[in-house]
Design a protein around this motif. Structure first.
Motif, PDB file in Angstrom:
ATOM      1  N   UNK A  75       0.727  -1.278   0.148  1.00  0.00           N
ATOM      2  CA  UNK A  75      -0.019  -0.061  -0.079  1.00  0.00           C
ATOM      3  C   UNK A  75       0.920   1.094  -0.138  1.00  0.00           C
ATOM      4  N   UNK A  76       1.554   1.357  -0.782  1.00  0.00           N
ATOM      5  CA  UNK A  76       2.971   2.533  -0.973  1.00  0.00           C
ATOM      6  C   UNK A  76       2.049   3.638  -1.488  1.00  0.00           C
ATOM      7  N   UNK A  77       2.508   4.644  -0.592  1.00  0.00           N
ATOM      8  CA  UNK A  77       1.900   6.185  -0.708  1.00  0.00           C
ATOM      9  C   UNK A  77       0.374   6.310  -0.579  1.00  0.00           C
ATOM     10  N   UNK A  78       0.055   5.301   0.617  1.00  0.00           N
ATOM     11  CA  UNK A  78      -1.356   5.080   1.032  1.00  0.00           C
ATOM     12  C   UNK A  78      -1.367   5.364   2.678  1.00  0.00           C
ATOM     13  N   UNK A  79      -2.483   5.575   3.035  1.00  0.00           N
ATOM     14  CA  UNK A  79      -2.824   5.669   4.456  1.00  0.00           C
ATOM     15  C   UNK A  79      -2.353   4.297   5.317  1.00  0.00           C
ATOM     16  N   UNK A  80      -2.431   3.393   4.767  1.00  0.00           N
ATOM     17  CA  UNK A  80      -2.136   2.036   5.319  1.00  0.00           C
ATOM     18  C   UNK A  80      -0.983   1.550   4.819  1.00  0.00           C
ATOM     19  N   UNK A  81      -0.009   2.154   4.694  1.00  0.00           N
ATOM     20  CA  UNK A  81       1.311   1.750   4.146  1.00  0.00           C
ATOM     21  C   UNK A  81       2.104   1.129   5.151  1.00  0.00           C
ATOM     22  N   UNK A  82       2.590  -0.038   4.843  1.00  0.00           N
ATOM     23  CA  UNK A  82       3.533  -0.887   5.646  1.00  0.00           C
ATOM     24  C   UNK A  82       4.956  -0.868   4.976  1.00  0.00           C
ATOM     25  N   UNK A  83       5.998  -0.829   5.980  1.00  0.00           N
ATOM     26  CA  UNK A  83       7.208  -0.831   5.154  1.00  0.00           C
ATOM     27  C   UNK A  83       8.195  -1.737   6.110  1.00  0.00           C
ATOM     28  N   UNK A  84       8.991  -2.504   5.469  1.00  0.00           N
ATOM     29  CA  UNK A  84      10.245  -3.151   5.903  1.00  0.00           C
ATOM     30  C   UNK A  84      11.503  -3.009   5.298  1.00  0.00           C
ATOM     31  N   UNK A  85      12.620  -3.028   6.009  1.00  0.00           N
ATOM     32  CA  UNK A  85      13.820  -2.904   5.363  1.00  0.00           C
ATOM     33  C   UNK A  85      14.789  -4.362   5.568  1.00  0.00           C
ATOM     34  N   UNK A  86      15.760  -4.556   4.787  1.00  0.00           N
ATOM     35  CA  UNK A  86      16.564  -5.603   5.214  1.00  0.00           C
ATOM     36  C   UNK A  86      17.870  -5.391   4.279  1.00  0.00           C
TER      37      UNK A  86
END
Length: 783
Positions: A655-666
């Motif tokens: 959900x990139x660029x949305x209110x429900x965006x979730x992000x993870x990095x590795x």
């Protein structure tokens, strides 16, 4: 223990402090502790921190500042050890001040002394003050400039009073340079306006979303039924007309004689309604827009039937030809709706000029219930030193740390050693110890951008945003010619909600002049720049748009378009002249990579960066449900690096660029070329909205009902024309038959038996045999 006695009744606080400091073996130092003032009247008072009140020339201690109003009062505080023992109030009146350049320079020098405590962070401000007030600051040199080129090279403005001519030339050259730079920026923005338009066009393209497959399947069934109905009526009637034509023409030929070839057989049917007026399944020109739908059957009645059908109908032995695979009444987009066979060469698919279905303008920001998860693959270096440290960790984390110190003697020169150990210690739950171990990477090369990037990427992964920002600030100063340096810092500042500076850095990536191997990193920067603008607007702190947008007419409306997608995966790496490839396997099994960067479900992969730091990004706006397998391949490297490998940073967003965006990095380390590593499994579930599907079905059935009515009218018109043609041809046939029967037949030629009789009479007693005539079949088929 030594004891001290002080007479508290003698003197005041100053004398007491002097006695105490002397008793401790130190000399009491009289200090300027600080100043008290109204910040609306006075600002930038220096010194700020307590300093020894050493008097200069004339027995005065200088305190400098800037007066903002016509008058103000400042209280100067003095004392010992930071304790105020004396205060002096000074009245400042602007009208009594005398303009002195030396006083301004003194204030600037005191401010530089204060800023030098953190010189790297205030380097630009220190240099600006030194150039403005003409003095040498820390980190600068005294230059003797003689020509205009030298002034331009070092960016120093000539004195307008002492060197008026040189000053005018410098200003003119600077204006010319500014004009040339604006022209370059304008040309680049015009170029990337078109490229960005292609990305926006992809984003606005209609791809099947959950529930749409049900609608499309029902639509195809309706189209197939309509095609079969048209063939069973209009097609069968036309075939019957063709057969009747052939029978009449055959009858005329038999009556006229076998040698009369003046009556050619009919090769094609001339009955029909040309133009494809949408009488079928919506694929024709007037079919109500059906040609926009992908893989949808379309029906049209054509004047030029498929050659294979015409040949079957004209063959004398085809008394009742079966329906061919490519009947002229059914033309399908890619495949026929009923037989699912490939089209023949003569049957051209109907493609609407507008291309595939477009999503509505507002569809980009719509959100539906989503269930997603990102499972990162645990990376195990599987090295001998890690095995020994893991064995020691069974006795506790301190035992593991002792084992690490022992291994440092052998592996302390390899950055990968500290990365592996720090990652393992972090998994044990001790973030502080992990950071201590990780910081050794920087000590191997304080000014090495690659080592600093490794350190910064790991800090970014561990959400140490403040420390990561400091590291990437340093990288930006060491490698300002690389756009990745600006982008890395912008991404960290975005996490800190410093949207103004993040947007400025990303815009610099867009308009900057970079090496050709970094081409199209501007598209990735524009995607992230639009997201920063969207975040800033939602947070109530909108970012001021760059002034460069006004250089090109209509550029603001074109470039400002936040692209929101279901899934976005971005990969960058720390080693220059290196090719790392991003591979994404979609739930359907289709793999998206540099050799296949567009998938049937709308997945898109950016340009393949072969010599640089990336980034490569994968995006899918309407992501099919299922598991997305993410892989990274170390394709090639053309540079020797201290780290002995390449560290990659992958950012996963749903959900990139949305209110429900979730992000993870590795972050992961690829040690050898041709390594293909499984990085993560992204599970994306978006259940179909039943209410929305039902609404789409109702709308679809209404459209198909309109197409059915149009097709029925076309069928009726075709049947009517066939009936009229049948009547007309029947009358013409009767007239031709009557004319042929009135023609006088020719005198029959002598047959072979009479010739034999004459030969017997004239022959010299030769014995001949009479040849029996063969049975012949008349035109009616009787013997």
């Amino acid at each position: 223990m030594t004891q001290y006695y002080f007479d508290l009744c003698r003197g005041g606080e100053e004398e007491l402090l002097v006695d105490v400091t002397r008793a401790l073996g130190k000399e009491a130092v009289f200090q300027f502790v600080g100043a008290s003032f109204d910040p609306t009247s006075v600002e930038d008072v220096f010194p700020v921190h307590p300093v020894p009140a050493v008097c200069g020339v004339g027995g005065r201690f200088p305190v400098t500042g800037r007066l903002l109003k016509s008058d103000a009062s400042v209280t100067l505080n003095y004392g010992f050890g930071g304790v105020v023992t004396r205060s002096v109030t000074v009245q400042l009146v602007a009208s009594q001040a005398s303009p002195m350049a030396a006083m301004c320079r003194l204030w600037a020098q005191r401010k530089v002394d204060h800023l030098s405590l953190f010189g790297e962070q205030h380097k630009a401000e220190i240099q600006a003050l030194a150039r403005q007030y003409n003095f040498v600051a820390p980190g600068m040199s005294l230059l003797v400039l003689e020509s205009l080129d030298q002034y331009e090279k070092y960016g120093i403005v000539p004195d307008g009073v002492a060197l008026p001519d040189l000053h005018g030339q410098f200003v003119a050259a600077k204006d010319a340079h500014r004009t040339a730079e604006e022209t370059r920026v304008r040309q680049k923005l015009e170029q990337y306006r078109d490229k960005w338009g292609e990305r926006v066009k992809w984003w606005r393209t209609q791809f099947l979303s959950p529930g749409d497959d049900v609608v499309e399947a029902e639509r195809e069934k309706r189209a197939a039924r309509r095609a079969a109905d048209i063939y069973s009526k209009a097609g069968a009637r036309r075939e019957e007309l063709q057969r009747r034509r052939y029978e009449r023409e055959t009858e005329l030929r038999m009556l006229a004689g076998p040698a009369d070839h003046s009556l050619p057989l009919t090769k094609s049917c001339a009955i029909g309604r040309g133009g494809g007026g949408g009488g079928g399944g919506g694929g024709g020109g007037g079919g109500g827009g059906g040609g926009q739908r992908m893989k949808k059957a379309s029906v049209a009645v054509s004047d030029n039937p498929c050659p294979c059908l015409a040949e079957a109908m004209c063959c004398p032995s085809a008394a009742c030809p079966p329906r061919p695979a490519c009947a002229p009444d059914v033309i399908a987009l890619e495949r026929c709706a009923a037989c699912e066979e490939d089209l023949c060469e003569e049957c051209e698919p109907l493609v609407d000029e507008t291309g595939p279905l477009k999503r509505s303008e507002g569809a980009g920001g719509a959100e539906e219930p989503v269930s997603s998860s990102i499972a990162l693959k645990a990376w195990d270096p599987n090295t001998p030193y890690m095995q020994r440290i893991k064995e020691a960790a069974r006795d506790g984390i301190q035992a593991a740390y002792s084992a690490y110190l022992s291994e440092c003697r052998e592996y302390g020169a390899a950055p990968s050693f500290f990365l592996d150990v720090a990652e393992y210690v972090n998994t044990l739950g001790d973030r502080t110890l992990a950071l201590r171990i990780l910081s050794n990477v920087v000590e191997l090369g304080v000014d090495d951008p690659q080592l600093l990037r490794i350190f910064g990427y790991k800090l970014d992964e561990w959400e140490c945003n403040a420390l990561a920002a400091v590291v990437f600030e340093r990288v930006q100063k060491l490698a300002p010619h690389e756009p990745q340096s600006h982008r890395d810092l912008a991404n960290v500042l975005t996490k800190q909600e410093d949207y103004t500076r993040a947007a400025s850095l990303l815009w610099q990536v867009v308009i900057g002049q970079w090496d050709s191997r970094y081409d199209e990193i501007e598209l990735t920067a524009l995607t992230e720049w639009n997201r920063v603008l969207w975040l800033a607007r939602n947070s109530g702190k909108p970012v001021e748009l760059p002034k460069d947008l006004v250089l090109v007419a209509g550029l603001e409306q074109c470039l400002i378009c936040p692209i929101d997608v279901d899934i976005r995966i971005s990969m960058a790496w720390d080693t220059d002249m290196t090719d790392i490839d991003l591979h994404v396997i979609e739930p359907s099994g289709e793999e998206c990579y540099f050799g296949h960067n567009r998938t049937t479900h709308g997945g898109m992969l950016s340009r393949d960066f072969r010599e640089g730091y990336g980034p490569e990004e994968y995006m899918c706006k309407i992501a099919p449900q299922g598991v997305y397998k993410v892989r990274a391949k170390y394709f090639a490297s053309h540079q020797q690096s201290l780290s002995g490998g390449t560290t990659i940073l992958l950012m996963f967003s749903t959900n990139y660029a949305r209110d429900s965006e979730e992000k993870k990095l590795i972050t992961m380390r690829l040690a050898e070329s041709q390594d293909l590593v499984d990085v993560a499994d992204v599970t994306f579930l978006k259940p179909a909205d039943d209410a929305r599907t039902q609404k789409l079905l109702v709308s679809m059935h209404k459209e198909e009902d309109v197409l059915d009515k149009k097709a029925q009218k076309e069928v009726e018109a075709t049947l009517k024309e066939c009936d009229e043609a049948e009547k007309k041809e029947s009358r013409e046939h009767k007239a031709k038959m009557a004319a042929l029967k009135k023609v006088k037949p020719e005198k029959p030629k002598k047959d072979g038996n009479e010739l034999l009789k004459k030969a017997n009479k004239s022959g010299a007693g030769q014995k001949t045999t009479e040849r029996k005539p063969k049975k012949r079949r008349n035109y009616k088929g009787k013997w």
